[in-house]
Every structure is written in C-alpha cells, then in structure tokens.
Write a protein that holds these residues in place. Structure first.
Motif, short mmCIF file in Angstrom:
data_model
loop_
_atom_site.label_atom_id
_atom_site.label_comp_id
_atom_site.label_asym_id
_atom_site.label_seq_id
_atom_site.Cartn_x
_atom_site.Cartn_y
_atom_site.Cartn_z
N ARG A 204 0.83 -1.20 0.00
CA ARG A 204 0.00 0.00 0.00
C ARG A 204 0.87 1.26 0.00
NH1 ARG A 204 -5.48 -1.11 3.62
NH2 ARG A 204 -6.40 -2.54 2.10
N LYS A 206 0.46 5.52 0.25
CA LYS A 206 -0.36 6.69 0.55
C LYS A 206 0.35 7.94 0.05
CE LYS A 206 -2.45 9.34 4.33
NZ LYS A 206 -2.66 9.42 5.80
N ASP A 210 -3.22 14.56 -0.99
CA ASP A 210 -4.66 14.32 -1.02
C ASP A 210 -5.08 13.13 -0.17
OD1 ASP A 210 -5.12 16.48 -2.67
OD2 ASP A 210 -5.02 15.31 -4.53
N GLY A 211 -4.12 12.41 0.38
CA GLY A 211 -4.44 11.30 1.26
C GLY A 211 -4.95 10.06 0.56
N VAL A 212 -4.77 9.95 -0.76
CA VAL A 212 -5.27 8.78 -1.48
C VAL A 212 -4.40 7.57 -1.16
CG1 VAL A 212 -6.25 10.17 -3.35
CG2 VAL A 212 -3.92 9.27 -3.57
N ILE A 213 -5.02 6.40 -1.16
CA ILE A 213 -4.31 5.15 -0.85
C ILE A 213 -4.38 4.23 -2.07
CG2 ILE A 213 -4.24 3.11 0.62
CD1 ILE A 213 -5.40 4.82 2.85
N GLU A 215 -3.23 0.47 -3.81
CA GLU A 215 -2.86 -0.91 -3.47
C GLU A 215 -2.44 -1.65 -4.73
OE1 GLU A 215 -4.78 -3.23 -0.26
OE2 GLU A 215 -5.48 -4.52 -1.90
N ASN A 243 -6.68 2.63 -6.88
CA ASN A 243 -6.86 3.74 -5.96
C ASN A 243 -8.05 3.38 -5.07
OD1 ASN A 243 -7.61 6.16 -4.68
ND2 ASN A 243 -6.81 7.40 -6.37
N LEU A 244 -7.76 2.97 -3.84
CA LEU A 244 -8.81 2.53 -2.93
C LEU A 244 -9.72 3.68 -2.51
CD1 LEU A 244 -6.80 0.11 -0.59
CD2 LEU A 244 -8.11 -0.45 -2.65
N THR A 245 -9.25 4.91 -2.69
CA THR A 245 -10.02 6.09 -2.30
C THR A 245 -11.07 6.46 -3.34
OG1 THR A 245 -8.04 6.91 -1.15
CG2 THR A 245 -9.84 8.47 -1.48
N THR A 246 -10.70 6.35 -4.64
CA THR A 246 -11.60 6.81 -5.71
C THR A 246 -12.15 5.69 -6.58
OG1 THR A 246 -9.80 7.09 -7.33
CG2 THR A 246 -10.26 8.95 -5.84
#
Length: 450
Positions: A204, A206, A210-213, A215, A243-246
């Motif tokens: 992972r 980060k 923008d704090g996106v994560i 994987e 992109n687990l965020t978006t």
C-alpha cells in the motif's frame, strides 16, 4: 501496442519440434525431464544453451542430485542452497531498491490530475522490475534482521524480518510526499530447471497531499534455467494498481517472452476511471522505459496528443559481476546508512560481506554459522516459553486475501521513528559502524552451540 498471442499453426509445430529437441538435449546431459528455454528463441543452439550458465559441470550435477527431490515443492525456506548462486544482498535490501526512482512519487503527490497520478505511481512500481531481473538469489534474512536506509530523497526506510517459517518481511518507507508499507511472504514452486515465484504480499502507498491510498497486485515471476542454461527472469501476467479512495485503477499486462524473444519485457495497458473507462494508455518495456498518452473510450490515442516518456532506467555499471545498478551498490554501502546503525542491519552480515569480497568459501561457512545461531536463538527462546516479537512492526488481526493465498498483515508501529528521534544520526558512542558485529538475536549474541 503488443497483444496477447495465441498458439496454433506454424508456432505450435515449431514449439513441438523445439520441445522434442530439448528433450534430446536433456537426455544427453542426464537431466531428462528438465527444460532449457532460450530467451532469444530458436532451436539451432539448444545444446549450446543447455551448457551455458554459471555452473561448472560437477557443481551442476551435485546440485541437481540434491534438488530433484524438491520438484513441485515450495523452496522458499531452504537453507542448503549453495552460496555460488547468491548475490551479496539480503531480501530486505532488495525490497529497498524500489526507492531508486522515488522522484516519481513526488510527481504523483503533486499532480492534480487523478489519472496522471496513477501513471506516475504505476511507473514507480514498474521501475523495480529492472532490479528484479537479476538472476542471483538474495540471502534469506535472519529472524529479527533489519535494513535501514536514509540519505535518499529524504526517505526513511526500515525493513524487518518478522517471521522465519514461513519467511515474512515487513517494510515502511516515508518522506514528505508518501508513505509506503508492505507485508511480504513469497511463495514458490520448484519445477526442476525453473521456479515459479508468487508475490504473496500486500503493498500500500499513501500520497500525502490528497491522502489517497493505492494498493498493488503484481504479476507472478518465473525464473528459467536454474541448473543449466542462462538463467533469466520473466514476469508474465497482469499488474493491477487500484486507488482505494476513488476506485480508479491501472491494469498493465506484462507480455510473456515468446518465440525468438517476441514480446519480452513489453508492458501495455490503461489507466481506468471508477466507471472502468480507459483514460490514459501506457506502454513500454519494464527494463528500459514507460510512456503514456491520453486515449478515447475505445482505448485509441486522442488526436493531437503525443506519446510521452514518464520513466527511463538509469545507466547501469558495465559488466558488473552481480548485474547491480549504481543504486544497488548504494543500498549495499554504508553511504545510505544512518550513523547510529542498528546491529541487526543486513550490511553487517559476515556471509554477505565475504561474498561481496569474492570469498565464496568464507561466505558459505559464515552462512552456516549464522543459520546455526538462528537455530540456537530459537531453542533458547522456546526453552523460556517465549515467542518472537518483531521490534518495529506489529502483527494485526487483519487477513489479506491475495490471488495466491491468505496473508497476515504487519503494520509499522512507529517505534522506529521514536528510536530515530531519540538517537538521531549522531554516533553517540563513537562506534565505527563498518566494524560493528551483526546481532539480530533477541536473547543476546548467542554462540554457535549451546
């Protein structure tokens, strides 16, 4: 862009002929059932190809007698492998090589376009494959062994061997732009003259702005011609970065090496938005460079746009004995080490250092000494009814499901940051770190025998 190839017709006939010829070569050499694969293709030099490689005939014969009973097995934990197939680096150091092109993560973190952000991040992960193509095996880390790296793009990197059976490593890297964490447990399948390597891990990344994560799920790897022939590496399959965020993702296909070397090193694919619509195509070779270009919903390049290079491999030393890059040499040196180095650091291993100096005999004997010390530490620990506890990472209750099996997750516990804040880079004891003794043992520096 390169596409997946299907067999048939002329190529199927050629494959059959080549397979028969290889069987004849194997039989003549006394290795019936083993396959020699020439990465350059062709049948005219199959016998010559079979005789090539780093092994002397007597070494090859002895190693095959030892290894043939392991065909079909996972050989990750084997400690009896001969030193002559090793490189003077441990698996923890190899994990740190990913940091070479970390400037790509600065670009990703500062990028406003969410799809270009994935282009930079995916190219960073691909950049490591140039180092992974080396055909030498890194040393298995001793339980409790660590590797630290500083003085590169503001990164603090720490890796620790957190489990011995099965071998597991955890690593954490961080600077002002990113946080990188990995729990890694490699799974292998020995096939005689080759080995399949399955990256049973969770990676992972980060990006801090923008704090996106993100994987990563990498493709498996195949190491060909282990016992005879030129050893070479291929990694056919899909690499998926999500992109687990978006919900955006990158899917890149690593082409398998085909006949006459067709498709070798080639990588092609797309950046998709959360609706799984292609936005940017990516293409290149994992051993040289990657490029990108905006595309339409059919995956075709947008009119008026150009293919632009995003990453290019740095020049490597010529005729390096272990196929090292300049950065690999930095990873192995004390130039990237904090002054107040942990005594458990890979650089301090006596077997690794002896191999680096070209003394195979001493490297082999020192490897045996360290392995016996590891067994002695285990006996001491078990006699006290205690279990090994990693120092810089904590095991969690989380289980990650991967394509190759379930994986327990270790997370960075922050104690290393506290340690570095307390000790800094100052050598408070005036110790010459180049003369420190390797000591990863939890119960003191155990002797070779109890």
């Amino acid at each position: 862009m390169a596409q997946k190839q299907s067999g048939g017709g002329f190529f199927s006939s050629l494959a059959s002929s080549l397979s028969n010829f290889k069987s004849q070569v194997n039989f003549l050499l006394g290795y019936e059932g083993l396959e020699v694969i020439n990465p350059d293709g062709g049948t005219e030099d199959a016998e010559v190809e079979a005789q090539r490689g780093r092994w002397r005939q007597e070494d090859r014969d002895g190693h095959w007698k030892m290894m043939q009973k392991y065909v079909g097995a996972d050989i990750t934990s084997m400690v009896t492998l001969p030193v002559l197939i090793f490189e003077p680096m441990t698996m923890l150091q190899k994990m740190a090589e990913l940091m070479e092109y970390s400037h790509l993560l600065k670009l990703a973190d500062e990028c406003e376009d969410p799809h270009m952000r994935l282009v930079y991040a995916a190219s960073w992960f691909i950049s490591n494959y140039y180092a992974l193509q080396r055909t030498w095996k890194p040393f298995n880390p001793i339980l409790g062994e660590t590797y630290e790296m500083v003085n590169h793009n503001g990164i603090t990197f720490i890796a620790e061997q957190v489990c011995h059976h099965p071998p597991m490593s955890a690593a954490h890297a961080e600077n002002e732009h990113f946080v990188y964490d990995i729990s890694s447990k490699v799974k292998t399948k020995f096939l005689g003259n080759s080995v399949d390597v399955y990256p049973l891990g969770r990676t992972r990344l980060k990006l801090k702005k923008d704090g996106v994560i993100l994987e990563l799920v990498p493709p498996p790897t195949k190491v060909n011609n282990l016992i005879f022939g030129r050893t070479w590496v291929d990694s056919p399959g899909d690499m998926v970065l999500t992109n687990l965020t978006t919900g955006d993702k990158v899917v890149l296909y690593f082409q398998p090496c085909g006949w006459f070397g067709a498709g070798r090193y080639e990588v092609d694919g797309y950046v998709y938005n959360a609706a799984e619509e292609p936005k940017i195509l990516m293409t290149g070779k994992w051993n040289t460079s990657m490029s990108y270009q905006p595309c339409d919903l059919d995956g075709e390049p947008l009119p008026g746009t150009d293919l632009k290079e995003v990453w290019k491999v740095a020049e490597a030393p010529a005729n390096d004995k272990f196929q090292y890059t300049h950065f690999a040499h930095k990873v192995n040196s004390f130039d990237t080490a904090p002054t107040n180095l942990l005594a458990s650091d890979s650089r301090l291993r006596s077997d690794r250092y002896a191999l680096e100096k070209g003394d195979l005999s001493k490297a082999g004997s020192e490897k045996s000494v360290l392995e016996e010390k590891q067994r002695a530490e285990k006996r001491t620990r078990e006699s006290k009814g205690q279990k090994f506890v990693p120092r810089w990472f904590d095991v969690t209750e989380e289980i990650s499901v991967t394509p190759w099996g379930d994986l327990e997750i270790y997370e960075f516990n922050g104690k290393y940051s506290e340690h570095r804040d307390a000790t800094g880079n100052a050598d408070t004891n005036g110790t010459d770190i180049t003369k420190m003794e390797f000591n990863p043992w939890q119960y003191g520096n155990v002797s070779e025998t109890e």
